[in-house]
Motif scaffolding. Structure first.
Motif, PDB file in Angstrom:
ATOM      1  N   ARG A 131      19.580  49.892 -14.732  1.00  0.00           N
ATOM      2  CA  ARG A 131      20.586  49.072 -14.049  1.00  0.00           C
ATOM      3  C   ARG A 131      21.459  48.315 -15.034  1.00  0.00           C
ATOM      4  NH1 ARG A 131      19.443  48.930  -8.549  1.00  0.00           N
ATOM      5  NH2 ARG A 131      21.093  47.392  -8.300  1.00  0.00           N
ATOM      6  N   ARG A 132      21.160  48.441 -16.324  1.00  0.00           N
ATOM      7  CA  ARG A 132      21.960  47.763 -17.336  1.00  0.00           C
ATOM      8  C   ARG A 132      23.212  48.581 -17.624  1.00  0.00           C
ATOM      9  NH1 ARG A 132      18.924  45.838 -22.557  1.00  0.00           N
ATOM     10  NH2 ARG A 132      17.977  44.550 -20.941  1.00  0.00           N
ATOM     11  N   ARG A 133      24.361  47.990 -17.445  1.00  0.00           N
ATOM     12  CA  ARG A 133      25.613  48.696 -17.722  1.00  0.00           C
ATOM     13  C   ARG A 133      26.684  47.666 -18.054  1.00  0.00           C
ATOM     14  NH1 ARG A 133      23.764  47.360 -12.376  1.00  0.00           N
ATOM     15  NH2 ARG A 133      25.544  46.765 -11.124  1.00  0.00           N
ATOM     16  N   ALA A 134      27.771  48.133 -18.630  1.00  0.00           N
ATOM     17  CA  ALA A 134      28.894  47.270 -18.975  1.00  0.00           C
ATOM     18  C   ALA A 134      30.043  47.548 -18.029  1.00  0.00           C
ATOM     19  CB  ALA A 134      29.326  47.510 -20.418  1.00  0.00           C
ATOM     20  N   ILE A 135      30.687  46.491 -17.560  1.00  0.00           N
ATOM     21  CA  ILE A 135      31.862  46.619 -16.697  1.00  0.00           C
ATOM     22  C   ILE A 135      33.034  45.982 -17.428  1.00  0.00           C
ATOM     23  CG2 ILE A 135      32.906  46.028 -14.486  1.00  0.00           C
ATOM     24  CD1 ILE A 135      30.134  45.990 -13.276  1.00  0.00           C
ATOM     25  N   SER A 136      34.058  46.780 -17.696  1.00  0.00           N
ATOM     26  CA  SER A 136      35.191  46.318 -18.492  1.00  0.00           C
ATOM     27  C   SER A 136      36.468  46.349 -17.677  1.00  0.00           C
ATOM     28  CB  SER A 136      35.361  47.195 -19.736  1.00  0.00           C
ATOM     29  OG  SER A 136      34.201  47.152 -20.528  1.00  0.00           O
ATOM     30  N   VAL A 137      37.292  45.349 -17.863  1.00  0.00           N
ATOM     31  CA  VAL A 137      38.610  45.288 -17.244  1.00  0.00           C
ATOM     32  C   VAL A 137      39.620  44.992 -18.339  1.00  0.00           C
ATOM     33  CG1 VAL A 137      40.081  44.174 -15.541  1.00  0.00           C
ATOM     34  CG2 VAL A 137      37.635  44.437 -15.078  1.00  0.00           C
ATOM     35  N   GLY A 138      40.539  45.910 -18.557  1.00  0.00           N
ATOM     36  CA  GLY A 138      41.546  45.712 -19.584  1.00  0.00           C
ATOM     37  C   GLY A 138      41.531  46.835 -20.601  1.00  0.00           C
ATOM     38  N   PRO A 139      42.523  46.875 -21.475  1.00  0.00           N
ATOM     39  CA  PRO A 139      42.611  47.928 -22.498  1.00  0.00           C
ATOM     40  C   PRO A 139      41.406  47.917 -23.421  1.00  0.00           C
ATOM     41  CG  PRO A 139      44.670  46.710 -22.332  1.00  0.00           C
ATOM     42  CD  PRO A 139      43.666  45.946 -21.547  1.00  0.00           C
ATOM     43  N   GLN A 140      40.904  49.110 -23.772  1.00  0.00           N
ATOM     44  CA  GLN A 140      39.760  49.229 -24.662  1.00  0.00           C
ATOM     45  C   GLN A 140      40.079  50.006 -25.940  1.00  0.00           C
ATOM     46  OE1 GLN A 140      37.194  50.565 -21.115  1.00  0.00           O
ATOM     47  NE2 GLN A 140      35.704  49.673 -22.500  1.00  0.00           N
ATOM     48  N   SER A 141      41.151  50.761 -25.956  1.00  0.00           N
ATOM     49  CA  SER A 141      41.486  51.593 -27.103  1.00  0.00           C
ATOM     50  C   SER A 141      42.978  51.490 -27.385  1.00  0.00           C
ATOM     51  CB  SER A 141      41.111  53.053 -26.815  1.00  0.00           C
ATOM     52  OG  SER A 141      41.927  53.560 -25.773  1.00  0.00           O
ATOM     53  N   GLU A 142      43.391  52.105 -28.489  1.00  0.00           N
ATOM     54  CA  GLU A 142      44.817  52.139 -28.809  1.00  0.00           C
ATOM     55  C   GLU A 142      45.607  52.837 -27.712  1.00  0.00           C
ATOM     56  OE1 GLU A 142      45.837  53.594 -32.696  1.00  0.00           O
ATOM     57  OE2 GLU A 142      44.000  52.810 -33.580  1.00  0.00           O
ATOM     58  N   ALA A 143      45.081  53.938 -27.209  1.00  0.00           N
ATOM     59  CA  ALA A 143      45.779  54.666 -26.147  1.00  0.00           C
ATOM     60  C   ALA A 143      45.921  53.799 -24.907  1.00  0.00           C
ATOM     61  CB  ALA A 143      45.029  55.958 -25.812  1.00  0.00           C
ATOM     62  N   ASP A 144      44.875  53.034 -24.566  1.00  0.00           N
ATOM     63  CA  ASP A 144      44.948  52.106 -23.435  1.00  0.00           C
ATOM     64  C   ASP A 144      46.042  51.067 -23.659  1.00  0.00           C
ATOM     65  OD1 ASP A 144      42.952  53.237 -21.944  1.00  0.00           O
ATOM     66  OD2 ASP A 144      41.391  51.853 -22.589  1.00  0.00           O
ATOM     67  N   ALA A 145      46.053  50.496 -24.858  1.00  0.00           N
ATOM     68  CA  ALA A 145      47.014  49.431 -25.153  1.00  0.00           C
ATOM     69  C   ALA A 145      48.445  49.938 -25.067  1.00  0.00           C
ATOM     70  CB  ALA A 145      46.733  48.849 -26.537  1.00  0.00           C
TER      71      ALA A 145
END
Length: 528
Positions: free
Chosen positions: A374-388
């Protein structure tokens, strides 16, 4: 940012022109034709994610995503070879190597981003997956290729399984592939287009393996030393023509690793057929028994980890002087994002790497992950150069559309992809003046708003709810540097790592197919 030495985007480049300036026209044109489709489907993906999300499904899809990675297959594929299923193992190696290589080839060729976050939330147990481009989905390619190939074997006339066992295995296969493909959508890691093309690529590779796999094996068996050398040169040539990405994407690293696996697998298969030691690779459970079978698996895995733990630092130490000499002779073909040997003195012994096969030090964290699904990470927002770059490009696109409909002071109007309605920022600030927005409209308004305050990752416990969507703020993150300062910066990569990966993973394949069986025979763990 090419070598991790500078955290700022390239000087003089605006986000909307980044790929136009870096890609040749024949690569930029298809990218621009496909990019609107990825942007168009993003609000629908967010709607789908928001409709069905629960903490239980978050855990299920985050955990099952690990079953579609090449790391999972690299850890468990050796068991096929050591338990008497070498033919099935070779087929799986061919599928995974070609799937990882060609999906990575397309990713680096077109440089298409993942669907934007926000509005999507990305749910994962692996932080490295988001650093790659989105199209096509390698998870989907791997899962579908393995599933289609397995189903073709289960439905073949040569299957010796009982009807009950056959139905059970087919059911497991369908559940597996549906969980992986649907999970990429649910977890916000890919769009419909990504998983569709990834799945079609996987099905095509499985079909080709079913048709031509036996012919490839026959060629290798009958080949001379020159014939095997030709196979190796073809594989290395494919590595050499792998496209250069615009951003620092780790797809090439995976392609190199599996190219090494293919080299080692072909050499081992050919050598076993030509030698008198082929019987050492045979296996019969009745002749070995459960205890010796378990010992074979444990000792074999330890061999793999030991080989990697010894050979990788050794090569990283001895190769740099050789590369410096070759560089003086002009024999080195430089690759973007890899530092030439003349620019460094030593390679750090402990590289934080995106490895296909983990090292000894990573085993405790893997066990912890398995024990706590049940351990996981939830991210909101750019994470990589391509995202940015995609976040900034979409934001700039909206601003230009606003200017084209009025002057700079006009409110930004955003069209609802679901029903053709539109609303302005000023209307969103005063909801009483406008009709209630649809969910699709709200999700579309979030696109391009990712900034530092949104780029967060949290560990979610079993009793916690999902992370809420951030509120829209039209003024957030206007500074381009602010967006880039929050993404995960890639580490410096060294030119010797390419050859190191080829040698290490070639050795891993040889150990699995030939080295370990020979050792089993010598220590009394083979069938008698």
């Amino acid at each position: 940012m090419a070598n991790g030495k500078n955290s700022e985007p390239d000087a003089g480049l605006k986000s909307l022109d980044h790929y136009r300036n870096k890609l040749p026209p024949w690569r930029y044109w298809p990218r621009q034709k496909l990019l609107p489709l990825i942007r168009y489907e993003t609000p629908y993906l967010a709607w789908f994610q928001g409709k069905i999300r629960t903490p239980a499904l978050d855990s299920y899809f985050a955990f099952t995503a690990n079953l579609g990675t090449h790391t999972f297959f690299m850890v468990f594929l050796p068991f096929l070879f050591w338990c008497g299923h070498a033919s099935l193992g070779r087929g799986m190696v061919h599928l995974l190597a070609s799937g990882v290589f060609f999906s990575g080839f397309i990713k680096d060729l077109l440089c298409l981003p993942r669907p934007l976050s926000p509005p999507l939330q990305r749910i994962t147990m692996s932080g490295s997956a988001a650093l790659e481009y989105g199209f096509p989905s390698t998870h989907s390619t791997n899962a579908v290729s393995v599933a289609v190939y397995a189903l073709s074997l289960l439905n073949s006339s040569e299957s010796t399984l009982s009807p009950q066992a056959n139905i059970f295995l087919q059911s497991i296969t369908y559940i597996y592939v549906i969980s992986i493909v649907l999970g990429r959508l649910y977890c916000g890691m890919h769009g419909f287009f990504d998983v569709t093309i990834g799945s079609l690529l996987g099905a095509l590779l499985a079909y080709l393996q079913h048709l031509f796999g036996p012919l490839i094996d026959e060629y290798v068996l009958a080949a001379t030393g020159k014939g095997v050398t030709l196979v190796i040169l073809v594989i290395l040539a494919l590595v050499r023509i792998h496209p250069e990405p615009v951003d620092d994407c780790p797809c090439f690293d995976d392609s190199v690793a599996f190219a090494g696996v293919m080299v080692g697998a072909q050499v081992a298969y050919w050598h076993l057929a030509k030698s008198t030691i082929e019987d050492a690779a045979t296996f019969e459970f009745t002749g070995v028994g459960p205890v010796r079978t378990a010992l074979r698996l444990v000792i074999g895995v330890l061999l793999l980890f030991t080989w990697r733990a010894i050979m990788k630092p050794f090569l990283l130490r001895v190769l740099p002087p050789i590369f410096r000499g070759l560089e003086k002779l002009g024999l080195i073909l430089p690759r973007r994002f890899f530092t030439n040997a003349s620019q460094y003195t030593t390679v750090p012994s402990q590289l934080k790497d995106h490895e296909v096969l983990p090292g000894f030090s990573e085993i405790p964290s893997i066990i912890t992950t398995i024990r706590h699904p049940r351990r996981r990470a939830i991210s909101v927002g750019p994470q990589s150069e391509a995202d940015a770059y995609e976040t900034l490009a979409y934001r700039e696109k909206r601003r230009r559309e606003s200017l084209s409909t009025g002057n700079g002071a006009s409110p930004v109007r955003v069209t609802d992809v679901g029903g053709g309605h539109s609303a302005s920022i000023s209307e969103r600030e005063h909801p009483k003046l406008s009709r209630k927005q649809s969910k699709l409209h709200e999700y579309e308004n979030m696109m391009g708003t990712g900034a530092s305050s949104m780029a967060t990752s949290v560990d979610v416990g079993s009793q916690e709810a999902t992370v809420p969507f951030p509120a829209f703020d039209p003024g957030i993150g206007d500074d381009e540097q602010d967006v880039f300062s929050q993404i995960k910066q890639p580490r410096v990569r060294y030119d010797v790592e390419v050859v190191t990966k080829l040698v290490v993973y070639s050795g891993i394949a040889w150990i699995v197919m030939e080295g370990a069986p020979l050792l089993f025979d010598q220590i009394g763990l083979a069938a008698k």
